[in-house]
Structure formats: structure tokens, C-alpha cells
Design an enzyme around this catalytic site. Structure first.
Site, PDB file in Angstrom:
ATOM      1  CB  ILE A  41      -0.921   0.012   1.236  1.00 51.14           C
ATOM      2  CG1 ILE A  41      -1.808  -1.235   1.251  1.00 51.14           C
ATOM      3  CG2 ILE A  41      -1.782   1.268   1.268  1.00 51.14           C
ATOM      4  CD1 ILE A  41      -2.558  -1.421   2.561  1.00 51.14           C
ATOM      5  CE1 TYR A  92      -6.769  -0.334   5.763  1.00 52.43           C
ATOM      6  CE2 TYR A  92      -8.215   0.681   4.149  1.00 52.43           C
ATOM      7  CZ  TYR A  92      -7.050  -0.009   4.462  1.00 52.43           C
ATOM      8  OH  TYR A  92      -6.191  -0.378   3.457  1.00 52.43           O
ATOM      9  CG  ASP A 100      -3.358  -0.449 -10.374  1.00 49.75           C
ATOM     10  OD1 ASP A 100      -4.115  -1.384 -10.706  1.00 49.75           O
ATOM     11  OD2 ASP A 100      -3.729   0.520  -9.683  1.00 49.75           O
ATOM     12  CD  GLU A 151      -5.066   4.284   1.444  1.00 53.25           C
ATOM     13  OE1 GLU A 151      -5.174   3.426   0.564  1.00 53.25           O
ATOM     14  OE2 GLU A 151      -4.317   5.280   1.345  1.00 53.25           O
TER      15      GLU A 151
END
Length: 381
Positions: A186, A220, A259, A320
């Protein structure tokens, strides 16, 4: 998308190891200016306009996104790197390398530093012979004649001989690979690099649709509750996307950059899921994995944890911001384990911890050349 245009260059040398001088210049042009598309045979000729050693001459065609003024600066830098020292002495001199711009598409340029087409090219058989070899039907933009006609009209009577030695043309990335997957932790920069490569090579771009996953922000906030639905939804979405996008190449884009690669699903699931859920997940993954096309090259971008956290903070995705270093290290360990067990994977690991390939052209060119020089169909870093 960067616009690629064709330029024709003349290269000459009459000092030192002439074959090596030409080959080194070709590689530097390919690395810093653009892909070398064609290379003529080598033509030997006497020195022109002065008493000196005989010359080896070639012409090459190059696909470049550089504008003419920038191209000239780049060529002068290459000459300097190869040891040429320009002086104020008038007239022609011996030189270990000389690179001239002959044509730049069909442009006509008259400036203080550059004249295109080259003002002397039609008077020199040692230029026209190799140029006609690789571009016989190209039109001279001022003469309005094809180059092979210009050669027939050339009044130069000097002896120019083709020799048997040949030079090596660097193989382009698009000739070696159809499908490159960029991976990393990440915040490693995989999406940025995929975008840059797609722009440079006019490739079809496959980007992970992580922003559309409704479970990601929830995960998260509460990892235990949302880990399994998150990983299952990611797996289903990645499978659907790759199946659709890799089923057939675009009509005009036979080069694909993604990606991510489907195996990242297993890596993240191994980190986030308890053992019983992971075993169930693995069964589903194995069924899907068999159906997905494998990349010709798997590029893994390594960034140290501190740099990852810095990048994550900089890009500012709210969900994040609470990612911890331990979680990133577990993901890296998962990738490392995957890499160590994939003998048949054509793998290239690039440490980008100290790079800024988005804003620093030298760093980006370094990555391109690492990919370009990596052996196809072999694993290693």
C-alpha cells in the site's frame, strides 16, 4: 498520452573503437531519448573536408516524445558522455562520435541552434546511403522528393563502402512483453507507475477499482468483522475486471499495464483472515487463479515502511490514515513469501525507496531501463 514522433539521426566516428562508439551511442539514445526503431548497415567513408582517419557512418530512426530543441540538447549530452570535446577551432575535426538530426517528421526548422532538415545531408553520400537504406520512401520536406530520388541526384563522388559488421538494436519493452503487472505494498506507487508507463507506451491501462469497494472503509474501522466480505468482494471484482480487460487486447493497443495482479488477493487475505476463513478463501482463489492470464512480467516495487507511511499520509485517503506499520510489514512479508515460492514467475524487484519517479525523469528512466534490460521469461531481480 505522450505523442511519439519519428526522427532520423546520422552517427559517425573516426577515432578509437569505432564499432563500440556507435553501439554505445545507440544504447544511450535508446535509454534517454526514445526507442531505436531501425539501424542501417555501417558505411565506411573517407574524412570529409579535412585530412583524418576514415569514418564509420550509420543512420537510425528513433521514436521520441522530445521536441527538437530538447532532442538536440540530449544528443549533445550523449556526445559529451561518450567523450567528445567540442572546441572553437574552425573546420571539421576527428571525433569519436558525432550525432546529427537529419529529419524530424516533416518539420522544417531554422533556428540559431538547429536546422532541420540537415543543411548538408543531400550533399553527402555517406549520409544518404544509410538513410535511404532505412527510409527510402520518406519525403524530404524541402526538396519534396523521396530520399531514394535524392540519393540518385546526389553529386558526391566519394567512395562509400558498406562493411559486414552489424550493430545491435535494443529490443523495446513493447516487443518483449504483452502484459506487465505492477505490484507492491500500500502506497508503493504502483498506480502512479502504471499510469506513467501507459502514457509512455500508449498501453491499455487496467487499474484496480478499489475506490468502488463499499467494504474498504468499514474494514479499516473494524477489521475482524469486515475482513472476509472485503477479501471476497475484492477477489470477485479483480477476477471480473481482469477477465474482461485481458480477454482481448484493444485493436490499437496490444500492450497492457495493470497496477495489480490477482495473487494480491491471496496475500492480503492471508494477512487479514483467521485460519479457518483463509482456508475457505484459498479454495475459492485456487479455482479462480487457473482462469486468469499470467503476466509476461511481474514488477514488484519495494518501499521501506517509513516511506510507505509517508506516501499514504500524503495521498490523504481518510480510511487509510490509521494504517499501522505492523500491518504494512505483514503485507510485505506476504509478498516476500509469494515471490520466494513462484519459480515460474518472470519477476523484477525494484527498490524505489529513495526514488521520486513521478517528478524526477532520471528515476523514471531508471525504472524503464530496468524493465527494458530484464531478461524475458526468466525469474530473478
Amino acid at each position: 498520452m505522450k505523442i511519439q514522433r519519428t526522427t532520423y539521426l546520422s552517427l559517425g566516428t573516426n577515432q578509437g573503437d569505432k564499432l563500440e562508439n556507435l553501439q554505445n551511442a545507440i544504447h544511450l539514445i535508446d535509454e534517454s531519448i526514445g526507442g531505436v526503431q531501425k539501424i542501417s548497415a555501417i558505411y565506411k567513408s573517407p574524412s570529409w573536408g579535412f585530412e583524418g582517419n576514415e569514418f564509420f557512418n550509420i543512420c537510425i530512426s528513433v521514436s521520441t516524445d522530445q521536441l527538437p530543441a530538447t532532442l538536440l540538447e540530449s544528443l549533445l549530452a550523449i556526445e559529451k558522455e561518450l567523450g567528445r570535446t567540442r572546441t572553437n577551432q574552425k573546420g571539421y575535426q576527428n571525433r569519436n562520435i558525432d550525432i546529427d538530426i537529419l529529419l524530424f517528421e516533416d518539420e522544417i526548422i531554422f533556428s540559431k541552434t538547429l536546422t532541420v532538415p540537415h543543411s548538408k545531408m543531400l550533399e553527402r553520400k555517406f549520409v544518404l546511403l544509410p538513410l535511404v537504406e532505412i527510409a527510402p520512401n520518406t519525403i524530404h520536406p524541402i526538396e519534396k522528393n523521396q530520399l531514394h530520388v535524392c540519393l540518385q541526384n546526389c553529386s558526391d563522388t566519394s567512395e562509400v563502402l558498406k562493411i559486414t559488421q552489424r550493430l545491435e538494436r535494443p529490443i523495446q519493452i513493447t516487443e518483449k512483453y504483452n502484459y506487465i503487472a505492477i505490484e507492491g505494498n500500500i502506497g508503493a506507487g504502483k498506480t502512479s507507475l502504471a499510469n506513467l508507463l501507459s502514457d509512455t507506451f500508449n498501453a491499455k491501462l487496467v487499474l484496480e477499482r478499489f475506490a468502488d469497494n463499499p467494504f474498504l472503509p468499514k474494514f479499516y474501522e473494524d477489521k475482524e468483522r469486515y475482513a472476509f466480505p472485503l477479501e471476497m468482494s475484492f477477489l470477485a471484482d479483480r477476477y471480473q475486471q481482469l477477465s474482461d480487460d485481458l480477454a482481448q487486447f484493444d485493436l490499437f493497443k496490444n500492450f497492457i499495464i495493470s497496477d495489480y495482479y490477482i495473487f494480491k488477493s491471496l496475500i492480503f487475505a492471508q494477512v487479514t483472515l483467521p485460519e479457518d476463513e483463509y482456508l475457505l478463501y484459498r479454495k475459492m482463489f485456487n479455482l479462480i487463479y487457473k482462469e486468469i492470464p499470467k503476466p509476461d512480467l511481474y514488477v514488484y516495487l519495494y518501499q521501506n515502511t517509513d516511506r510507505l507511511l509517508e506516501n499514504i499520509k500524503k495521498r490523504g485517503r481518510t480510511y487509510e490514515q490509521n494504517i499501522e506499520s505492523e500491518y504494512l510489514e505483514k503485507i510485505h512479508d506476504g509478498y516476500k513469501s509469494f515471490i520466494n515460492t513462484q519459480d515460474g514467475l518472470n519477476l523484477l524487484i525494484i527498490d524505489v525507496s529513495e526514488m521520486d519517479f513521478v517528478n524526477t525523469p532520471a528515476d523514471y528512466n531508471f525504472i524503464i531501463n530496468k524493465i527494458k534490460n530484464h531478461p524475458p521469461n526468466k525469474s530473478g531481480n
